[in-house]
Scaffold this active site. Sequence first.
Site, short mmCIF file in Angstrom:
data_model
loop_
_atom_site.label_atom_id
_atom_site.label_comp_id
_atom_site.label_asym_id
_atom_site.label_seq_id
_atom_site.Cartn_x
_atom_site.Cartn_y
_atom_site.Cartn_z
N HIS B 144 30.27 36.68 50.16
CA HIS B 144 29.86 37.79 49.31
C HIS B 144 30.63 37.69 47.99
CE1 HIS B 144 33.44 40.05 50.39
NE2 HIS B 144 33.01 41.16 49.84
N ASP B 221 38.23 35.54 54.22
CA ASP B 221 37.73 36.85 53.81
C ASP B 221 37.46 37.65 55.09
OD1 ASP B 221 36.22 39.03 53.12
OD2 ASP B 221 34.79 37.93 51.87
N GLN B 224 34.78 41.96 56.69
CA GLN B 224 33.91 42.45 57.76
C GLN B 224 34.51 42.26 59.15
OE1 GLN B 224 31.39 44.30 57.32
NE2 GLN B 224 30.94 43.95 55.15
N LYS B 247 36.63 49.83 55.14
CA LYS B 247 35.64 49.47 56.16
C LYS B 247 36.24 49.64 57.57
CE LYS B 247 33.67 45.90 53.13
NZ LYS B 247 32.47 46.50 52.56
N CYS B 385 25.41 42.34 47.69
CA CYS B 385 26.53 41.62 47.04
C CYS B 385 26.64 40.20 47.59
CB CYS B 385 27.85 42.36 47.20
SG CYS B 385 27.82 43.96 46.40
#
Lengths: 154, 429
Positions: B144, B221, B224, B247, B385
């Site tokens: 993303h 990353d 998520q 998140k 994104c």
Amino acid sequence: MSSIESEVGREIIYDHYTRPRHFGALGPDAVMLENPSCGDTVRLSISGGISPDDSETLEFRFEGKGCSISQSSTSMMVELLSGKSRGEAIRITEHVLSVFRGERDPHILEDLGDISALAGIARLPVRVKCAALAWQGALKLLRQQEREHSEVER
Amino acid sequence: MTNIMQTGARGLLKGAAFDAADAKAQGIREDFPILTASLTKQGAPLVYLDSAATSQKPGAVIDAIVDYYENTNANVYRSIHRLGEKATAALESGRAAVADYIGAASSREIIFTRGTTESFNLLASSLCRRFEAGDEIILSEMEHHANIVPWHMAAKNYGVVLKFLPLNEAGDLELSDLDRLLNPRTKLVSLTHISNLLGTINPIGQIAPLVHARGALLAVDAAQSLPHMPIDVKALGADFLAFSGHKAFAPMGIGCLYGRQELLESLPPWQGGGEMISAVGLHGFSVNELPWKFEAGTPNVEGVVGLEAALDYMRRLDPTWIDTWTASLAAYAIERLEAIPGVTVHGAPRLRAGLFPFTLAGVHAHDLAAFLDRSGIAVRAGKHCAHPLSDKLELLSSCRASFHAYSTRADADALIKRLTAAARRGVIV
């Protein structure tokens, strides 16, 4: 007044979405407009409006791909602005955009026909970009044209 | 072609185990004030399927923030009074909690940022100054924007070259492609742990040794993944790891960059001012030690307090359970959605987290999202994104449903029911 939240407003939007006006047969100077957040596109061409005294009327055509709001708003725009002079088209576009942004009373769209179906769009902030895409593009093109012609006159 | 296989693939809950997890999720909902309020005109509860964009906040986090402002608030480090000491202690307690949660060797390895995007901007700006023009960075096509754009900027500023790992049709990365792209000029591989669009879980733990064997560094990353599964930076083999708090039940505007201490020590500071300084003169300044070296200005103490409470809450729920439950719920929804004529669920990765993209033939994603919203169902619509991936999948735009610990079978059923109605209506405005 019809509005996006009403059944009549939705019918008007649906009608323009499924039967877009002044669609296709673009002029050679068609400009591509894009909403980067969703990828919606509109190709817009404007012809006419070249006489220095602004007496000549404009003709708009478009093609596009995207959501019902972006495409119906464009169809309503080309229908409304076609046949208007450049000055008048700029004035109307500024009016419409100010309503979309929630800066002016939506009732000022009442005399402008189908576009009043999008009068309530300011209450749906995430859809304003969709509705405004073509109008912002048109305003930019018309102002540019206006500058070019005033330079010719000088 | 060799596939990158995931080890320890988790089983999905079915039957009585699914029912039990659903009951647990219904109990969890009670912890979230926004989920128990009636937000729709009809008075129906919110069906929140947009947790990948941001999670809702439990009362425990909201209370911790209120308590901080009522009993602690002061500036940190520079306020020599009891509240200043309390606020400083709260900040450092949060840092230790994050270090502990992700298995860092020391809290010096935890840099507070505004979120994943700022973490990658920090890393790209600082790390790439050490690179030479022509050095290579490998990303993937499923990143993303937070893990693409900072590297594009670095490529422009420092002449580094970006290479992209492709996806296969299912939405998985292939090991052979990584092998092909890695070369002596590769300085860094920066990959997402979970794709925010397809839900693909990448086997970072298996990729790390391949990257390190070729002398490159690995950045992960975890935007998520941290909110949904246990994260251990050592087990992953991550040299750097970035995530956002919001998140994972924490407030917005707080996130972290983890980096191995020796690496962070070797990097130049990023922004100037505040606690990143140890001394300042008219002709120069000296840089503070880790972790403050990378934290300019007054930090987001409220955010750190909320983050500590959020991680504590997540640990009590059990991140392994969150992963299993959300993935099981997604599988339940996908099976039923795919049976609706006109509905397509995109991608079929080997291991999918609790999120997936879908479209309805002939209906633009924005229109579909607005239609669902009218029944109180919140999904994301657009390009998420992740423009390169969206374009690769030839999705002008798509809807995404994403689950969290508080998502229930009733949420999935509401989506299935409304999409069935949408498919019957055809074009929607």
